[in-house]
Write an enzyme that holds these catalytic residues in place. Structure first.
Site, short mmCIF file in Angstrom:
data_model
loop_
_atom_site.label_atom_id
_atom_site.label_comp_id
_atom_site.label_asym_id
_atom_site.label_seq_id
_atom_site.Cartn_x
_atom_site.Cartn_y
_atom_site.Cartn_z
N LYS A 136 1.01 -0.98 -0.05
CA LYS A 136 0.14 -0.19 -0.05
C LYS A 136 0.78 1.42 -0.11
CE LYS A 136 -4.11 2.59 2.17
NZ LYS A 136 -3.52 3.86 2.11
N LYS A 319 -6.39 -8.12 -1.86
CA LYS A 319 -6.82 -7.44 -3.54
C LYS A 319 -7.85 -9.76 -3.78
CE LYS A 319 -5.49 -3.51 -5.40
NZ LYS A 319 -4.27 -2.94 -6.34
N LYS A 343 -3.41 -2.59 7.07
CA LYS A 343 -2.68 -1.29 7.71
C LYS A 343 -1.26 -1.31 9.41
CE LYS A 343 -3.81 2.91 6.35
NZ LYS A 343 -4.88 4.09 6.82
N CYS A 437 23.37 25.07 35.55
CA CYS A 437 23.54 23.50 35.95
C CYS A 437 21.99 23.42 36.53
CB CYS A 437 24.31 22.77 36.69
SG CYS A 437 24.34 20.72 36.65
P1 AMP Z 1 -6.83 5.74 1.29
O1 AMP Z 1 -6.16 6.62 1.47
O2 AMP Z 1 -7.22 4.84 2.95
O3 AMP Z 1 -8.41 5.61 1.13
O4 AMP Z 1 -6.78 3.92 0.95
C1 AMP Z 1 -6.90 4.12 -0.55
C2 AMP Z 1 -5.58 4.61 -1.37
O5 AMP Z 1 -4.34 3.33 -1.16
C3 AMP Z 1 -6.09 4.38 -2.62
O6 AMP Z 1 -6.89 5.64 -3.11
C4 AMP Z 1 -4.40 4.70 -3.35
O7 AMP Z 1 -4.09 5.71 -3.39
C5 AMP Z 1 -3.84 4.60 -1.97
N1 AMP Z 1 -2.93 3.03 -2.42
C6 AMP Z 1 -1.86 2.51 -2.20
N2 AMP Z 1 -1.53 1.25 -2.71
C7 AMP Z 1 -2.44 0.36 -3.66
C8 AMP Z 1 -2.80 -0.32 -3.77
N3 AMP Z 1 -1.65 -1.30 -4.08
N4 AMP Z 1 -3.51 -0.44 -3.87
C9 AMP Z 1 -4.43 0.13 -4.71
N5 AMP Z 1 -4.80 1.40 -3.84
C10 AMP Z 1 -3.49 1.84 -3.06
#
Ligand code: AMP
Length: 714
Positions: A136, A319, A343, A437
């Site tokens: 992510k 996914k 996360k 000090c």
């Molecule tokens: P959030 O920022 O919590 O809404 O998470 C969604 C965002 O994660 C997406 O809009 C992407 O910008 C980001 N993201 C980063 N890496 C990935 C990934 N491998 N697949 C999908 N989303 C990703």
């Protein structure tokens, strides 16, 4: 958009809800602060809370709404994707909506996700679903459109339906192909999803340059990346070395408008196609997992490796691989049901600076230590953080009472990334650095001094005893005299009982008294005595190091110990004598000379000797005589791990007699590494270098013996 007053109000509410979760009665406030934090994050690129804290608040909202669906409103943050629309750019409609992701934090959440997928796809609970797990990326999301193989448009996520166009900036980014051979796959129009990022090393370089130019520093690579995406000046985008990864082929039609996505069957195949067309895709950090257990393992692996990855990642995305199954799962208004983000434990969080304590170290150095409201970061609670020195405090503009952003990456000690001067309410105060000090409360307090070229303030004479305490803690530690079981808390306890006033007292303890102490018994007093007796026989290089003479480290102590018969010989050593030793400089020399010119120090050493501490040169202190010939002549050698047939010292002597020079670490200058049992990082490092000859103990001995057999003397 938000006034200073609003900001203070929302920041207070935020703290309140983080401490005491919101209830239905505060639902409106909770929604308002979520919208506020979304604005700070997505539009201003200047969040005042960590992602983790935002997620905690968001979960509170989800929980309240789940219990009271009648309270869900169309403008609730759960009903839409957070918006990064600033109004400064042309707005464009995404072909396919760009949604957010649902979040998970532990294996149980992942199992729930797996179960929900099976339910949505009407699969039995014991079926195995194949998932793709990928990083992510923590940057700014982008949508890229290609028509007839040409790159035509790039946009930010915006509110998920409408984004802001930033095509000129994307054209500057070398990882976005301006032309890609989609037509080979019968695709005339495609929309891709990706993330724009800055590599961590580039980020450091950019911040160093900004510091030189006197520009404000970026708090993290994400802020620098999203700012770089939305600048009106593509040259600035180039300066920030933005790169784009793609992680989804979201739309692909042929010249009759028929979707070509089903041709790929899986998400993985879609990504591989994008890789083959020249896009940047994750490689070994993306995996097809046969079932949810494999997913658990892979996300944990990457949680541990996260700091070694060249880009910032804040989790992994899981996914469903099969596209037909994805279709069956569908979407909510907020996120696809076939994907979830896992996360990682938060590395950053905000807190309030409540006090600054000034601690005195073993050289009298004054270290300011921030006391913050406790926060949970990457698995530990943090409440105290070093502020290093006065320059650090001034450069970061940190005031008492400020909200501060704290980071703890991996095993790294926590540090303060920045303060938020814009959140000050008027009650904050600049931190006053003491000139006297802080420990000493005599009628004539001692003035602190700052040595040339050093940022630290020091107390030049240490009469308060605290410095002595620090020195005694160090003296007994593993690094110095290595007195087993004589840790910091015992030193502090004996000090408070006035049993030890300086280092020599450590060797003259009353063990009968110790036996009576709470928490001690006959056995532990006995153990302590044995450990102290053992330390008395230490080689003198350890003794020298354990005296805490400013700048006199382990290596310099060894070099000096090689040259003396007795520690007290140093009473007569001059500057010239020290400088004859290669690698001893005038600063260390001056400190040692000064230390030995002090009668109180000499008296302390004499007491130590009278209690049985060895001050005479031992075999271990003597320099090894390196032979001028032998099988290893001209080579450098290092031993690592536990040797079975001889001790480390004996092995080093053998190596020296065979002409080798012993060294202390693995570097490009190392020729031979002899590996014993349980060898660790040194072996790995030597293997990585690829230039080091690696021998086991037997090979080492055989080489020496064989060489002796054929040498002319035999
Ligand atoms: P959030 O920022 O919590 O809404 O998470 C969604 C965002 O994660 C997406 O809009 C992407 O910008 C980001 N993201 C980063 N890496 C990935 C990934 N491998 N697949 C999908 N989303 C990703």
């Amino acid at each position: 958009m938000y006034t200073a007053e609003n900001q203070h109000h929302y920041s207070d509410l935020t703290r309140q809800f983080l401490e005491n979760p919101a209830k239905e009665s505060n639902l409106e406030d909770l929604k308002k602060i979520l919208v506020y934090h979304e604005y700070k994050y997505y539009v201003e690129d200047d969040p005042t809370i960590s992602d983790h804290e935002y997620d905690l608040l968001y979960k509170q909202l989800e929980a309240i709404e789940a219990a009271h669906p009648e309270l869900i409103t169309v403008d609730s943050p759960t009903q839409r994707v957070s918006s990064d629309l600033s109004g400064d750019f042309q707005q464009v409609h995404h072909i396919v909506p760009m949604l957010s992701l649902a979040n998970s934090y532990n294996e149980e959440d992942l199992n729930d996700f797996d179960a929900s997928i099976k339910k949505l796809c009407q699969l039995p609970l014991d079926a195995a679903v194949e998932y793709v797990v990928e990083p992510k990326f923590d940057g700014g999301s982008i949508a890229l459109v290609y028509e007839n193989d040409l790159f035509v448009r790039a946009a930010t996520r915006g509110n998920g339906t409408v984004g802001e166009e930033m095509t000129p900036n994307a054209r500057i980014m070398p990882s976005i192909p301006l032309k890609a051979n989609f037509s080979k796959h019968h695709i005339v129009k495609a929309e891709l999803r990706g993330e724009a990022l800055i590599r961590k090393d580039n980020f450091d370089r950019i911040n160093t340059e900004r510091e030189k130019e006197g520009l404000p520093l970026f708090a993290n690579p994400r802020n620098a990346a999203t700012g770089g995406l939305r600048t009106k000046d593509p040259i600035e985008t180039r300066k920030r070395a933005l790169e784009a990864f793609v992680y989804q082929l979201a739309y692909a039609i042929d010249d009759e408008g028929v979707s070509q996505l089903p041709a790929f069957n899986t998400h993985f195949a879609g990504i591989q196609l994008l890789g083959s067309l020249g896009f940047k895709i994750p490689e070994h950090e993306m995996k097809r997992c046969k079932n949810i257990e494999e997913v658990h393992q892979f996300v944990r692996l990457w949680e541990a490796r996260r700091d070694d990855y060249p880009y910032e990642i804040d989790g992994m995305v899981i996914k469903v691989n099969d596209l037909k199954m994805q279709e069956k799962c569908g979407f909510t208004a907020h996120h696809p049901r076939w994907a979830i983000a896992f996360k990682f434990k938060a590395k950053q969080a905000t807190s309030k600076l409540i006090a600054v304590e000034f601690q005195v170290g073993r050289f009298g150095t004054i270290t300011p230590v921030a006391k913050i409201e406790p926060i949970y970061l990457a698995g530990v609670t943090v409440s105290s953080i070093s502020l290093h020195n006065e320059d650090f405090i001034r450069n970061k503009n940190i005031w008492l009472g400020d909200t501060v952003l704290v980071e703890r990456a991996g095993d790294v000690i926590p540090y303060i990334v920045k303060s938020f001067p814009e959140l000050r309410t008027g009650s904050e105060k600049p931190i006053e650095f003491p000139t006297l000090c802080p420990i000493n409360d005599t009628p004539n307090p001692i003035k602190l001094i700052q040595e040339e070229g050093e940022a630290a303030w020091r107390c030049p004479t240490c009469i308060c005893g605290l410095v002595d305490l620090q020195k005694m803690i160090f003296h007994a530690s593993k690094e110095a005299m290595d007195i087993e079981g004589f840790g910091k808390s015992i030193v502090e306890r004996f000090y408070d009982l006035h049993w030890i006033k300086d280092m020599s007292d450590i060797y003259n303890l009353d063990y009968e008294q110790i036996k009576q102490l709470d928490g001690f018994g006959v056995k532990s007093a006995e153990n302590l005595k044995n450990a102290v007796e053992k330390a008395k026989k230490n080689p003198i290089h350890r003794v020298l190091h354990a005296l805490s003479i400013h700048h006199l480290g382990k290596k310099a102590s060894k070099l000096i110990a090689e040259q003396i018969n007795h520690v007290l010989d140093l009473k007569n050593w001059t500057m010239e004598r020290y400088l004859e030793i290669k690698d001893i400089g005038p600063v260390v020399a001056q400190n040692v000379i000064q230390w030995f010119a002090n009668d109180a120090n000499i008296a302390m050493l004499e007491r130590m000797e009278s209690y049985g501490v060895n001050l005479a040169q031992t075999e271990e202190d003597k320099p090894l005589k390196v032979s001028q010939d032998g099988v290893f002549y001209g080579k450098t050698i290092l031993f690592t791990g536990t040797l079975q047939r001889m001790g480390r010292k004996e092995a080093e002597e053998k190596a020296a007699l065979a002409g080798a020079q012993n060294v202390s670490g693995v570097s490009s200058k190392l020729n031979i590494l002899v590996v014993g049992e349980k060898a660790g990082s040194k072996l790995k490092k030597a293997q990585d270098l690829g230039t080091v000859q690696i021998l086991n103990e037997d090979e080492f001995i055989t080489l020496i013996e064989e060489n002796q057999d054929i040498s002319p003397e035999h």
